[in-house]
Design a protein around this motif. Structure first.
Motif, PDB file in Angstrom:
ATOM      1  N   THR A 248       0.826  -1.210   0.000  1.00 24.59           N
ATOM      2  CA  THR A 248       0.000   0.000   0.000  1.00 24.59           C
ATOM      3  C   THR A 248       0.855   1.252   0.000  1.00 24.59           C
ATOM      4  O   THR A 248       0.638   2.170  -0.802  1.00 24.59           O
ATOM      5  N   PHE A 249       1.849   1.287   0.877  1.00 24.73           N
ATOM      6  CA  PHE A 249       2.719   2.468   0.961  1.00 24.73           C
ATOM      7  C   PHE A 249       3.588   2.609  -0.280  1.00 24.73           C
ATOM      8  O   PHE A 249       3.867   3.729  -0.730  1.00 24.73           O
ATOM      9  N   GLY A 250       4.031   1.497  -0.848  1.00 26.18           N
ATOM     10  CA  GLY A 250       4.840   1.555  -2.067  1.00 26.18           C
ATOM     11  C   GLY A 250       4.083   2.193  -3.209  1.00 26.18           C
ATOM     12  O   GLY A 250       4.612   3.072  -3.914  1.00 26.18           O
ATOM     13  N   VAL A 251       2.840   1.771  -3.398  1.00 26.87           N
ATOM     14  CA  VAL A 251       2.010   2.342  -4.462  1.00 26.87           C
ATOM     15  C   VAL A 251       1.707   3.803  -4.178  1.00 26.87           C
ATOM     16  O   VAL A 251       1.790   4.656  -5.078  1.00 26.87           O
ATOM     17  N   MET A 252       1.386   4.120  -2.931  1.00 28.11           N
ATOM     18  CA  MET A 252       1.020   5.502  -2.594  1.00 28.11           C
ATOM     19  C   MET A 252       2.195   6.451  -2.717  1.00 28.11           C
ATOM     20  O   MET A 252       2.039   7.593  -3.171  1.00 28.11           O
ATOM     21  N   ILE A 253       3.385   6.001  -2.329  1.00 24.47           N
ATOM     22  CA  ILE A 253       4.573   6.856  -2.464  1.00 24.47           C
ATOM     23  C   ILE A 253       4.854   7.140  -3.932  1.00 24.47           C
ATOM     24  O   ILE A 253       5.102   8.294  -4.327  1.00 24.47           O
ATOM     25  N   ALA A 254       4.811   6.091  -4.757  1.00 23.73           N
ATOM     26  CA  ALA A 254       5.065   6.268  -6.189  1.00 23.73           C
ATOM     27  C   ALA A 254       4.001   7.159  -6.830  1.00 23.73           C
ATOM     28  O   ALA A 254       4.311   8.015  -7.660  1.00 23.73           O
ATOM     29  N   PHE A 262      -4.543  12.529  -3.645  1.00 24.33           N
ATOM     30  CA  PHE A 262      -4.580  11.562  -2.541  1.00 24.33           C
ATOM     31  C   PHE A 262      -5.749  10.598  -2.692  1.00 24.33           C
ATOM     32  O   PHE A 262      -5.623   9.397  -2.425  1.00 24.33           O
ATOM     33  N   HIS A 263      -6.895  11.120  -3.101  1.00 26.02           N
ATOM     34  CA  HIS A 263      -8.087  10.276  -3.230  1.00 26.02           C
ATOM     35  C   HIS A 263      -7.859   9.164  -4.257  1.00 26.02           C
ATOM     36  O   HIS A 263      -8.114   7.985  -3.993  1.00 26.02           O
ATOM     37  N   LYS A 264      -7.356   9.526  -5.429  1.00 31.52           N
ATOM     38  CA  LYS A 264      -7.053   8.523  -6.458  1.00 31.52           C
ATOM     39  C   LYS A 264      -5.889   7.647  -6.034  1.00 31.52           C
ATOM     40  O   LYS A 264      -5.843   6.457  -6.371  1.00 31.52           O
ATOM     41  N   ASN A 265      -4.960   8.260  -5.323  1.00 31.29           N
ATOM     42  CA  ASN A 265      -3.787   7.543  -4.808  1.00 31.29           C
ATOM     43  C   ASN A 265      -4.220   6.380  -3.911  1.00 31.29           C
ATOM     44  O   ASN A 265      -3.790   5.229  -4.087  1.00 31.29           O
ATOM     45  N   LEU A 266      -5.092   6.676  -2.966  1.00 28.69           N
ATOM     46  CA  LEU A 266      -5.577   5.658  -2.037  1.00 28.69           C
ATOM     47  C   LEU A 266      -6.383   4.584  -2.772  1.00 28.69           C
ATOM     48  O   LEU A 266      -6.263   3.388  -2.488  1.00 28.69           O
ATOM     49  N   LEU A 268      -6.041   3.659  -5.917  1.00 28.13           N
ATOM     50  CA  LEU A 268      -5.105   2.830  -6.675  1.00 28.13           C
ATOM     51  C   LEU A 268      -4.395   1.827  -5.777  1.00 28.13           C
ATOM     52  O   LEU A 268      -4.190   0.663  -6.156  1.00 28.13           O
ATOM     53  N   ALA A 269      -4.055   2.258  -4.556  1.00 30.56           N
ATOM     54  CA  ALA A 269      -3.372   1.363  -3.616  1.00 30.56           C
ATOM     55  C   ALA A 269      -4.251   0.162  -3.262  1.00 30.56           C
ATOM     56  O   ALA A 269      -3.777  -0.975  -3.211  1.00 30.56           O
ATOM     57  N   PHE A 270      -5.537   0.415  -3.043  1.00 36.88           N
ATOM     58  CA  PHE A 270      -6.446  -0.701  -2.746  1.00 36.88           C
ATOM     59  C   PHE A 270      -6.625  -1.601  -3.969  1.00 36.88           C
ATOM     60  O   PHE A 270      -6.701  -2.828  -3.841  1.00 36.88           O
ATOM     61  N   MET A 271      -6.716  -1.000  -5.149  1.00 34.11           N
ATOM     62  CA  MET A 271      -6.840  -1.798  -6.372  1.00 34.11           C
ATOM     63  C   MET A 271      -5.652  -2.747  -6.530  1.00 34.11           C
ATOM     64  O   MET A 271      -5.810  -3.912  -6.930  1.00 34.11           O
ATOM     65  N   MET A 272      -4.477  -2.245  -6.227  1.00 38.46           N
ATOM     66  CA  MET A 272      -3.262  -3.047  -6.390  1.00 38.46           C
ATOM     67  C   MET A 272      -3.156  -4.159  -5.351  1.00 38.46           C
ATOM     68  O   MET A 272      -2.334  -5.066  -5.488  1.00 38.46           O
ATOM     69  N   ASN A 273      -3.965  -4.100  -4.310  1.00 39.67           N
ATOM     70  CA  ASN A 273      -3.978  -5.158  -3.294  1.00 39.67           C
ATOM     71  C   ASN A 273      -5.054  -6.215  -3.561  1.00 39.67           C
ATOM     72  O   ASN A 273      -5.277  -7.095  -2.728  1.00 39.67           O
ATOM     73  N   ALA A 274      -5.708  -6.133  -4.713  1.00 38.99           N
ATOM     74  CA  ALA A 274      -6.757  -7.100  -5.054  1.00 38.99           C
ATOM     75  C   ALA A 274      -6.157  -8.486  -5.266  1.00 38.99           C
ATOM     76  O   ALA A 274      -5.070  -8.631  -5.828  1.00 38.99           O
ATOM     77  N   LYS A 275      -6.851  -9.487  -4.807  1.00 37.26           N
ATOM     78  CA  LYS A 275      -6.407 -10.886  -4.956  1.00 37.26           C
ATOM     79  C   LYS A 275      -7.539 -11.704  -5.567  1.00 37.26           C
ATOM     80  O   LYS A 275      -8.724 -11.379  -5.410  1.00 37.26           O
ATOM     81  N   GLY A 276      -7.159 -12.798  -6.254  1.00 36.59           N
ATOM     82  CA  GLY A 276      -8.182 -13.603  -6.904  1.00 36.59           C
ATOM     83  C   GLY A 276      -7.625 -14.845  -7.571  1.00 36.59           C
ATOM     84  O   GLY A 276      -6.782 -15.551  -7.015  1.00 36.59           O
ATOM     85  N   ILE A 277      -8.065 -15.077  -8.798  1.00 38.67           N
ATOM     86  CA  ILE A 277      -7.793 -16.331  -9.497  1.00 38.67           C
ATOM     87  C   ILE A 277      -6.300 -16.592  -9.693  1.00 38.67           C
ATOM     88  O   ILE A 277      -5.842 -17.739  -9.579  1.00 38.67           O
ATOM     89  N   THR A 278      -5.523 -15.567  -9.979  1.00 36.30           N
ATOM     90  CA  THR A 278      -4.090 -15.776 -10.220  1.00 36.30           C
ATOM     91  C   THR A 278      -3.397 -16.327  -8.983  1.00 36.30           C
ATOM     92  O   THR A 278      -2.592 -17.275  -9.072  1.00 36.30           O
ATOM     93  N   GLU A 279      -3.690 -15.759  -7.830  1.00 36.39           N
ATOM     94  CA  GLU A 279      -3.082 -16.247  -6.588  1.00 36.39           C
ATOM     95  C   GLU A 279      -3.533 -17.678  -6.283  1.00 36.39           C
ATOM     96  O   GLU A 279      -2.742 -18.490  -5.787  1.00 36.39           O
ATOM     97  N   LEU A 280      -4.789 -17.970  -6.602  1.00 36.73           N
ATOM     98  CA  LEU A 280      -5.279 -19.342  -6.394  1.00 36.73           C
ATOM     99  C   LEU A 280      -4.544 -20.341  -7.288  1.00 36.73           C
ATOM    100  O   LEU A 280      -4.227 -21.454  -6.863  1.00 36.73           O
ATOM    101  N   ILE A 314     -14.525  -1.857  -0.688  1.00 40.91           N
ATOM    102  CA  ILE A 314     -13.789  -0.686  -0.203  1.00 40.91           C
ATOM    103  C   ILE A 314     -13.556   0.304  -1.343  1.00 40.91           C
ATOM    104  O   ILE A 314     -13.766   1.515  -1.191  1.00 40.91           O
ATOM    105  N   VAL A 315     -13.113  -0.198  -2.505  1.00 41.09           N
ATOM    106  CA  VAL A 315     -12.894   0.680  -3.663  1.00 41.09           C
ATOM    107  C   VAL A 315     -14.191   1.355  -4.072  1.00 41.09           C
ATOM    108  O   VAL A 315     -14.225   2.556  -4.364  1.00 41.09           O
ATOM    109  N   LYS A 316     -15.270   0.597  -4.074  1.00 42.31           N
ATOM    110  CA  LYS A 316     -16.569   1.156  -4.451  1.00 42.31           C
ATOM    111  C   LYS A 316     -17.021   2.231  -3.471  1.00 42.31           C
ATOM    112  O   LYS A 316     -17.655   3.215  -3.853  1.00 42.31           O
ATOM    113  N   LEU A 317     -16.659   2.055  -2.199  1.00 43.73           N
ATOM    114  CA  LEU A 317     -17.051   3.008  -1.162  1.00 43.73           C
ATOM    115  C   LEU A 317     -16.288   4.315  -1.263  1.00 43.73           C
ATOM    116  O   LEU A 317     -16.863   5.398  -1.097  1.00 43.73           O
TER     117      LEU A 317
END
Length: 666
Positions: A248-254, A262-266, A268-280, A314-317
């Motif tokens: 989260t901090f890596g994405v936000m710093i970059a 900041f709003h888009k920054n935050l 994007l950070a949550f989007m980049m933490n998404a997990k799903g089929i690839t991790e499975l 969270i992203v939708k919110l």
């Protein structure tokens, strides 16, 4: 399937920003977690920590793309940046996993030759994909007529080729799914190849294969061991949390260095933490080779499921892209614009059939060099077979253009050349996006270009015989979404097939128009547009102002005063050309009387302008209560729907206007 949807062209469009965020978003969590490991007293080994870093520091383009698609953010600016960033991270992760595979082969085979032979074989495998498989598929694509799917023979050939190359990947020591993914990356995305594969295979994969795969993964979990060793698992969960925080901090710093708010920054950070089929998939492959203990496997699976369940809501919110359209300060309407200045319009085109009627309308708005017309033309194309949506200026001969786009833009350029260049400028765009998200690009362009009005084609084609030829419900959803979110006024053009080509559109000029005026913001905007068209010396304007007689009614005095001001402005503009204006006040008892007058008069004009009069958005007149009771096409309003219906028999081009709605919502 996943690989073929990815287009590397998105990296060119996103530039260095995506590369920087992708690299920093991958490196920072790895460094942070490794440092915490060395400074903490933990029972976990370095290899176990590396496994956690591998899963939680990665952002898969597949997972991010499906998240954005689900949230309808695929073609938002932040969505495009997230896709490009996740593509960079996927590339980094793939390279790192090849190193891990070589190391694993070396540790099991106890031979460096075997490990490096597998690596060199994989490099050769990539060369075969790039220099053999891709040229073959490119030739197949070129032989397929534009707009047509792949033939059955070509489709079967591509499937067999993918299966063979996937088996080769497994044979040389790498995962079969990875081989298929790389083949998909090399194949041309979008139609006809990507769209054909999606049409024929995605349903089977999503409805059958994916549920079975998830069920198989679920069968291997053991929750009893998690309960038994809960205390011992705390270090592992701790390092997973540390890695996610680092991510989260890596994405936000970059993103902060890249000057993203900041709003888009935050977001994007949550989007980049998404997990799903690839991790499975990665988790399952580790379990197959007994690389993970069943307890660790169960915990990681639970964490992935929790992350997948939380990130989307969270992203939708926290992020709603449509909020930026509700500027609350600027009025982008024809009514509030400068009558004697430039008029900026957005013209949306789905098919070639939409061009002649809109050109005919735009021609009537060309007045003189003191009142120039700027037209931003958007060719709207459905996104099929790829995850990367685009909104780019049209350039002839580029990979984004099609023969349909060239025909459409050529027609507008012909229109521009036949008019005085001082009167009109054409700026063409191509928008490739899912129908559900097209409104975002349309509204974003309108906001960026400070347009006063957006012209949309009606989703039904109506012939001169007054029969409906076709209906496109996806286009209707685009219209409805633009009406809801537009940062300016919107008009829907109902064509009855009167204008068959651009030459006719330019020569068969609009000489008479009528406005059926009841009152309210939408009707005032329609009248303002009529005044603008009336500045053209050849255009005669007729206004029927309907008023109720013999009844006590509640009147919104503020709106009533604005109606009077609008009528006064109309008469003032035609003070020196009174013969070009006909203004009639029609006192009617109810809606039936109004409809009778409309039916008797509409055939005398070249175009009809009416306000949408959206229900709930303004006080409904008693004159329209009976008419609006059975509304089936709310985007046209009650009068517009009546004019488009077969019952009235109207064969005159109709423009339904809605004034900018979102003014005081911030």
């Amino acid at each position: 399937m996943i690989g073929v949807k990815i287009d590397f062209g998105i990296l060119k469009k996103s530039g260095k920003k995506a590369i920087f965020i992708g690299i920093l978003g991958h490196i920072v969590p790895a460094i942070l977690t490794t440092c915490v490991f060395y400074f903490s007293k933990t029972s976990m080994s370095l290899d176990q920590v590396r496994n956690e870093i591998l899963i939680w520091s990665m952002s898969s383009i597949v997972v991010v793309a499906y998240l954005l698609d689900e949230l309808n953010l695929l073609n938002s600016k932040i969505g495009r940046l997230a896709i490009a960033t996740s593509l960079i991270e996927t590339a980094i992760d793939t390279f790192y996993r090849r190193i891990v595979t070589v190391r694993f082969l070396y540790s099991n085979a106890k031979s460096a030759i075997t490990a490096w032979a597998s690596m060199l074989a994989f490099i050769g495998y990539i060369f075969v994909i790039i220099f053999v498989a891709r040229p073959i598929t490119n030739r197949i694509v070129k032989r397929t007529p534009e707009g047509e799917p792949l033939s059955e023979v070509h489709f079967v050939f591509v499937i067999v080729m993918v299966l063979v190359l996937s088996l080769i990947s497994e044979f040389i020591g790498h995962d079969m799914s990875l081989g298929a993914f790389f083949v998909g990356l090399a194949l041309p995305s979008g139609p006809p190849l990507g769209s054909t594969l999606v049409e024929k295979l995605e349903g089977i994969i999503s409805a059958l294969c994916f549920p079975i795969f998830v069920a198989v993964i679920g069968l291997e979990v053991d929750f009893t061991r998690v309960v038994m060793f809960a205390y011992a698992l705390r270090p592992m969960i701790f390092f997973d949390v540390v890695t996610m925080i680092g991510k989260t901090f890596g994405v936000m710093i970059a993103a902060f260095i890249s000057r993203i708010s900041f709003h888009k920054n935050l977001t994007l950070a949550f989007m980049m933490n998404a997990k799903g089929i690839t991790e499975l998939v990665h988790l399952h492959s580790w379990q197959d080779i007994k690389y993970l203990d069943i307890t660790y496997y169960t915990v990681i699976l639970m964490e992935i499921l929790i992350a997948a369940a939380l990130v989307g809501p969270i992203v939708k919110l926290i992020y709603d892209p449509s909020k930026r359209y509700y500027n609350g300060q600027k009025r982008r309407t024809v009514m509030h614009g400068n009558t004697n200045g430039e008029l900026r319009v957005i013209s949306c085109i789905h098919t070639q059939e939409h061009v002649p009627p809109i050109v005919n309308l735009l021609e009537s708005l060309c007045v003189d060099s003191r009142r120039p017309l700027s037209i931003f033309v958007i060719h709207l194309i459905e996104l099929v077979g790829t995850v990367s949506s685009i909104l780019v200026p049209y350039q002839e001969g580029t990979s984004d253009s099609t023969s349909s786009s060239e025909t459409i833009m050529s027609a507008f350029w012909t229109f521009e050349q036949k008019k005085n260049p001082k009167l009109i400028t054409i700026q063409p765009y191509i928008n490739v996006a899912p129908y559900i998200g097209m409104y975002d690009d349309i509204c974003d362009l309108a906001l960026e270009k400070k347009a006063s009005i957006i012209f949309l084609p009606f989703h039904k084609t109506i012939l001169l015989s007054n029969t409906m030829e076709s209906s496109n419900e996806e286009q209707r959803e685009v219209n409805l979404s633009v009406l809801r979110h537009a940062p300016c006024s919107v008009a829907i053009l109902i064509d009855h097939g009167n204008i068959v080509n651009v030459d006719v559109a330019i020569t068969k000029l609009i000489r008479s128009l009528v406005v059926y005026f009841i009152g309210g913001p939408d009707d005032r905007e329609a009248l303002s547009l009529a005044i603008r068209m009336g500045l053209n010396s050849r255009v005669n304007i007729t206004v029927f102002h309907f008023k109720q007689k013999d009844e006590e009614i509640n009147v919104d005095m503020g709106s009533e005063n604005q109606d009077r001001d609008m009528i006064y402005e109309l008469k003032t503009n035609f003070r020196e050309r009174r013969e070009m204006l006909v203004y009639k006040e029609e006192f009617v008892k109810d809606g039936e009387g109004m409809v009778d007058i409309i039916r008797m008069t509409l055939r005398s004009f070249d175009i009809i302008l009416v306000g949408r009069r959206v229900l709930g958005g303004q006080a409904e007149s008693i004159l329209t209560q009976g008419v609006s009771m059975w509304s089936e096409v709310p985007e046209l309003g009650c009068i517009g729907e009546m004019l488009a219906s077969k019952d009235l028999g109207c064969q005159v081009t109709t423009l339904v206007v809605q004034q900018q709605q979102h003014i005081n919502e911030l």
